[in-house]
Design a protein around this motif. Structure first.
Motif, mmCIF file in Angstrom:
data_model
loop_
_atom_site.group_PDB
_atom_site.id
_atom_site.type_symbol
_atom_site.label_atom_id
_atom_site.label_comp_id
_atom_site.label_asym_id
_atom_site.label_seq_id
_atom_site.Cartn_x
_atom_site.Cartn_y
_atom_site.Cartn_z
ATOM 1 N N ALA A 126 38.855 35.838 37.910
ATOM 2 C CA ALA A 126 37.490 36.276 37.619
ATOM 3 C C ALA A 126 36.555 35.856 38.751
ATOM 4 O O ALA A 126 35.676 36.616 39.166
ATOM 5 N N GLY A 127 36.773 34.656 39.284
ATOM 6 C CA GLY A 127 35.959 34.184 40.402
ATOM 7 C C GLY A 127 36.136 35.056 41.633
ATOM 8 O O GLY A 127 35.175 35.410 42.302
ATOM 9 N N LEU A 129 36.782 38.035 41.674
ATOM 10 C CA LEU A 129 36.138 39.329 41.427
ATOM 11 C C LEU A 129 34.614 39.192 41.401
ATOM 12 O O LEU A 129 33.910 40.125 41.042
ATOM 13 N N GLY A 130 34.124 38.003 41.735
ATOM 14 C CA GLY A 130 32.689 37.840 41.905
ATOM 15 C C GLY A 130 31.966 37.191 40.742
ATOM 16 O O GLY A 130 30.747 37.083 40.761
ATOM 17 N N ALA A 131 32.692 36.751 39.711
ATOM 18 C CA ALA A 131 32.024 36.178 38.541
ATOM 19 C C ALA A 131 31.649 34.720 38.812
ATOM 20 O O ALA A 131 32.518 33.904 39.094
ATOM 21 N N PRO A 132 30.359 34.373 38.700
ATOM 22 C CA PRO A 132 29.932 32.980 38.855
ATOM 23 C C PRO A 132 30.491 32.120 37.719
ATOM 24 O O PRO A 132 30.874 32.660 36.669
ATOM 25 N N PRO A 133 30.546 30.784 37.908
ATOM 26 C CA PRO A 133 31.218 29.897 36.943
ATOM 27 C C PRO A 133 30.806 30.105 35.480
ATOM 28 O O PRO A 133 31.667 30.210 34.610
ATOM 29 N N TRP A 135 29.466 32.693 34.014
ATOM 30 C CA TRP A 135 29.946 34.003 33.550
ATOM 31 C C TRP A 135 31.430 33.976 33.260
ATOM 32 O O TRP A 135 31.910 34.546 32.292
ATOM 33 N N ARG A 136 32.183 33.311 34.177
ATOM 34 C CA ARG A 136 33.630 33.195 33.987
ATOM 35 C C ARG A 136 33.926 32.590 32.627
ATOM 36 O O ARG A 136 34.765 33.053 31.882
ATOM 37 N N HIS B 73 33.331 33.033 44.330
ATOM 38 C CA HIS B 73 32.716 34.218 43.745
ATOM 39 C C HIS B 73 31.647 34.835 44.631
ATOM 40 O O HIS B 73 31.169 35.924 44.347
ATOM 41 N N PHE B 87 42.954 40.447 32.449
ATOM 42 C CA PHE B 87 42.346 39.707 31.349
ATOM 43 C C PHE B 87 42.930 40.234 30.038
ATOM 44 O O PHE B 87 42.716 41.392 29.688
ATOM 45 N N PHE B 98 35.427 45.094 35.629
ATOM 46 C CA PHE B 98 34.998 43.691 35.710
ATOM 47 C C PHE B 98 34.318 43.380 37.044
ATOM 48 O O PHE B 98 33.214 42.845 37.085
ATOM 49 N N GLY B 99 35.017 43.704 38.127
ATOM 50 C CA GLY B 99 34.489 43.355 39.444
ATOM 51 C C GLY B 99 33.234 44.121 39.800
ATOM 52 O O GLY B 99 32.325 43.596 40.442
ATOM 53 N N PHE B 102 29.972 42.535 38.791
ATOM 54 C CA PHE B 102 29.485 41.385 39.541
ATOM 55 C C PHE B 102 29.218 41.705 41.013
ATOM 56 O O PHE B 102 28.685 40.872 41.734
ATOM 57 N N ALA B 148 35.942 46.040 42.852
ATOM 58 C CA ALA B 148 34.983 44.956 43.045
ATOM 59 C C ALA B 148 34.254 45.123 44.380
ATOM 60 O O ALA B 148 33.465 44.266 44.743
#
Lengths: 229, 363
Positions: A126-127, A129-133, A135-136, B73, B87, B98-99, B102, B148
């Motif tokens: 998830a990280g 893919l750009g998700a901040p902590p 959000w993860r 991230h 997921f 998902f990507g 963000f 993403a």
């Protein structure tokens, strides 16, 4: 078997106290469970032990400790009342605090286990893919741990509902304010001819507990089915 | 353009590498324990080295000397994992979205329909990862990473968990991605065939150090120490053109400056450029006239160097007419009998059934 006004009051009060205790302690339980599952820090073992302390201490001791800390002249209670007007002593809020503290280890344990079961590589994915902590945590970790969180909530709620020792030590047994089902049963047993009322309330307490357990089982099953689809 | 320099000393392993990559598809190649996964984690921001500097297109992601560390991230480097790591609580549609959620709003976005079509995941959008096969999961993983809008796609042994058929299928998809989308790819693998087929530039790693770098054929050959352990994976790539198709025997001729040969089946129109993969164990060397052989492919060259130790095997590097290099794995006893030495003219005989071809029009 008609319930008296006092008995109704005790049931309503118990539900209110247990709901407030569970709702207020849930964010802390989730945070603590996450810390224990995912982070290593100095003093982690001691921290873990302190969290579990209410489970192994005599409840009277926990109630006494709460009295010392959160009582009207307690080192936390006094400034809280002075600064924010929040008072726990001999009030239903105090009963909720006692219930929350007693139920806390029971909440933390299943939530922690659920966090430990979430593959940390999913969080890393998830990280990447750009998700901040945060959000993860919100969209990956927490949903995947949801069944464990549900179990923790139910256990904490059930414990809060039945709490007696710490509650009566900390906030006494005041009708309409701190007299929960458990305190009411105890009161009835103290008075001659109160056995019937005590039995009625015991059955009701058992009924609520069984419903809570069934609900938790249902939630866990539904979550398991959802993630298997 | 990836600039990578890192030093990291651990209990039983020291990483000390410095390289720059600037190709559409680059590869990190090496056996397990060579440090390629560590490098991938460092580039993705999942680990930190003791000392180092990593930059992507001039953008510094890590510089220990200046105390710069961009968290994972914020790097916009998407990773395709060996086991996809979809997921499990989200369906395919949400996984691949998902990507995108963000990605910065001003990032160049690849239209989702194009990615869905290219990877053939349109019919599984409403399914959950648990119901997908390994190959399907990896397709979704590729789609998710691509959508993403990353500045770099890291692929961490994406085929290692798949069976051979799925491997070929996903490899073809990765080639298609390279041709259709401009996202640069860094491909990490210990399989020579994948690296030779997919990459234009490869860094060969051994025991935490760079053993060689360059075009796959030459870099892999230069890194002999790595290869000796894996003779069955050792291969060379030859750039050829297709010739005529012979329907009577179902063979397609191919032409290389050093000779010609045959590929099985109808491969493509005459004149089409192809890259042919030759495994070192599929080559026989001959010095004299040969008759009565079933061999359909014969390429002429000269021995460049011979690498042998006290064991049974040796590797012979041959420069073919036209300059391509070929590595052949033969026994030491054959080298003695044929009196092979650098400069000696040899014919490389290859069984046509062992050849693997691929189009190279996207180079």
């Amino acid at each position: 078997m008609a319930l008296s006004g006092e008995e109704w009051m005790a049931i309503a009060l118990s539900l209110k106290i247990a709901l407030v205790a569970t709702a207020c302690s849930l964010p802390f339980a989730v945070a603590v469970a996450w810390l224990l599952a995912r982070r290593d820090f100095p003093g982690k073992t001691i921290f873990d032990a302190i969290i579990h302390l209410p489970l192994v201490l005599p409840p009277v001791v926990t109630g006494f400790a709460l009295l010392v800390a959160f009582g009207r002249h307690g080192f936390i209670g006094a400034p809280l009342e002075r600064l924010f007007g929040i008072s726990f002593a001999f009030r239903w809020t105090g009963a909720a605090l006692a219930a929350a503290v007693m139920g806390f280890p029971l909440m933390v344990r299943p939530i922690r286990q659920a966090f430990e079961a979430v593959d940390p590589r999913l969080e890393r994915a998830a990280g990447s893919l750009g998700a901040p902590p945060l959000w993860r945590f919100a969209v990956v970790t927490l949903p995947l741990a949801a069944p464990g969180v549900a179990v923790g909530v139910i256990l904490g709620f059930a414990k809060a509902l039945g709490e007696f020792g710490a509650t009566i030590t900390f906030v006494s047994n005041i009708p309409g304010e701190t007299r929960t089902i458990a305190s009411e049963i105890w009161t009835q047993l103290q008075s001659p001819g109160g056995e019937a009322a005590a039995l009625r309330l015991s059955l009701i307490a058992a009924g609520i507990a069984v419903c809570a357990l069934a609900a938790s089982e249902m939630l866990a099953r539904r979550a398991a089915r959802r993630s298997a689809q | 353009m990836i600039e990578f320099q890192a030093f990291d000393q651990r209990r039983d392993f020291t990483l000390d590498v410095d390289f720059a990559l600037n190709a559409g598809v680059s590869a990190l190649f090496g056996p397990s324990g060579s440090g390629k996964s560590t490098i991938l984690n460092l580039i993705a921001g999942l680990e930190r080295p003791q000392r180092g500097r990593i930059a992507l297109d001039g953008n510094v992601l890590l510089d220990t000397a200046r105390g710069v560390f961009v968290p994972a991230h914020k790097r916009r480097i998407a990773v395709v994992f060996q086991d996809a790591l979809l997921f499990p609580h989200l369906n395919v549609r949400r996984n691949i979205a998902f990507g995108r959620f963000f990605a910065p709003k001003d990032a160049p976005a690849i239209p989702q329909e194009l990615v869905v079509a290219a990877l053939g995941v349109g019919h599984m959008l409403d399914r959950r990862p648990a119901t997908l096969s390994g190959g399907e999961r990896q397709r979704v993983g590729l789609a998710r990473a691509l959508l993403a809008s990353p500045r770099l796609l890291l692929m961490d042994e994406p085929l290692a968990a798949l069976d051979d058929e799925r491997k070929i299928e996903i490899m073809a998809l990765i080639e298609r991605l390279r041709a259709e989308f401009s996202t640069p790819i860094l491909y990490v693998s210990h399989a020579v065939e994948e690296v030779v087929r997919l990459a234009q530039d490869v860094v060969v790693l051994d025991k935490g150090q760079v053993a060689a770098q360059g075009a796959p054929a030459t870099a892999l050959m230069r890194a002999r120490g790595v290869m000796a352990r894996e003779r069955f994976h050792l291969a060379s790539a030859l750039d050829c053109a297709l010739g005529a198709y012979d329907p009577a025997y179902d063979l397609t001729q191919f032409i290389h400056p050093s000779g010609q040969g045959a590929l099985v089946g109808r491969v493509g129109p005459s004149g089409k450029p192809v890259r042919i993969l030759v495994r070192a164990t599929d080559i026989a060397l001959a010095t004299g006239p040969q008759t009565g052989l079933s061999i359909r492919t014969r390429l002429a060259g000269a021995v460049e160097s011979i690498h042998a130790d006290a064991g049974a095997l040796a590797f012979v590097h041959v420069v073919l007419a036209g300059g391509d290099r070929l590595v052949a794995s033969v026994t030491r006893s054959a080298i003695a009998e044929l009196d092979l030495a650098p400069g000696k003219q040899v014919d490389c005989l290859i069984k046509s059934v062992a050849l693997d071809e691929r189009p190279v029009n996207e180079f």
